[in-house]
Design an enzyme around this catalytic site. Sequence first.
Site, short mmCIF file in Angstrom:
data_model
loop_
_atom_site.label_atom_id
_atom_site.label_comp_id
_atom_site.label_asym_id
_atom_site.label_seq_id
_atom_site.Cartn_x
_atom_site.Cartn_y
_atom_site.Cartn_z
CD GLN A 32 29.21 27.49 -6.91
OE1 GLN A 32 28.65 26.57 -7.48
NE2 GLN A 32 29.23 27.60 -5.59
CG HIS A 34 22.67 33.83 -7.67
ND1 HIS A 34 22.73 33.66 -9.03
CD2 HIS A 34 22.24 35.10 -7.47
CE1 HIS A 34 22.34 34.76 -9.63
NE2 HIS A 34 22.04 35.66 -8.71
CD GLN A 58 16.28 45.32 -9.73
OE1 GLN A 58 15.72 45.12 -8.64
NE2 GLN A 58 17.49 44.87 -10.01
CD GLU A 146 33.03 42.39 -1.37
OE1 GLU A 146 34.01 42.29 -2.15
OE2 GLU A 146 33.15 42.44 -0.14
#
Length: 278
Positions: A32, A34, A58, A146
């Site tokens: 959710q 994304h 990465q 975030e």
Amino acid sequence: MKAFNSYKQLNAELKNRKGSLGLVPTMGSLHQGHLSLIEKAIKKNSNVIVSIFVNPTQFNKQKDFHNYPNNLKSDLNQLMDFNNVLVYLPDTNELYPKGIFANEYNFGKLDKTMEGKSRTNHFNGVATIVEKLFNIFKPDLAYFGEKDFQQLIIIKSLVNQIGYKVKIISCPTIRENDGLAMSSRNQLLTKEERKKAILLYASLIEAKRLMNSSSPSEIENSITKKFTNIEGVELQYFKILTDHSLSETKEINDKEKYRAFMACDIGKVRLIDNIALE
């Protein structure tokens, strides 16, 4: 929804479309969190690309790369209802035709702390794949959560350094009912580990509560002590840093914004989280 394995074919599709382009880069195993980025992108753009690619550069350990959750069938099912979404599903050769290696960048102190300190070259890998996607698609806006706040700040630095016109949109962390930040890695937790994982959010909330009565170092020490001798849980760091430059501070300045950041190994799963301190 339309899916493409080739960026050339996807760009050919875009030539027939008008309006702004939003980009939502992901490594798949969509949840959710994304979907909230995609929904926000759809509201602001005529066209939206969702990329799904587990980026090898990465990862510091090949084991972590190979163990990263892969649920492409589920991902595509979740995207079926988004009519104007274009899904980009490249293989490694598509994005790394000359070999799998990361570019080197200078992000100053931004990548020298927290995840950058413990995961050498991680942010070079992140910036490499983001730069590739920006160069290929030239989006007007790009959306990042975030939860990976350090990554968000570094991508903003990348945009400033290279001079891209893309606008970076930061989106709030989406959480489970008990506060755990949604993450693709959560599904790797056992039931017992999942119960322990709520310690992250509880610690961040406590830091927020202590902000008006304690110094940053006092809060960091208080939270760190709580993780002593918790079986199966190893605190990697708990830090209070400035919001824009990720700098440490001894005293609170009312003109500055701060965040609490933390990382934990719960069993074999590494989880990160952060919260704004106001």
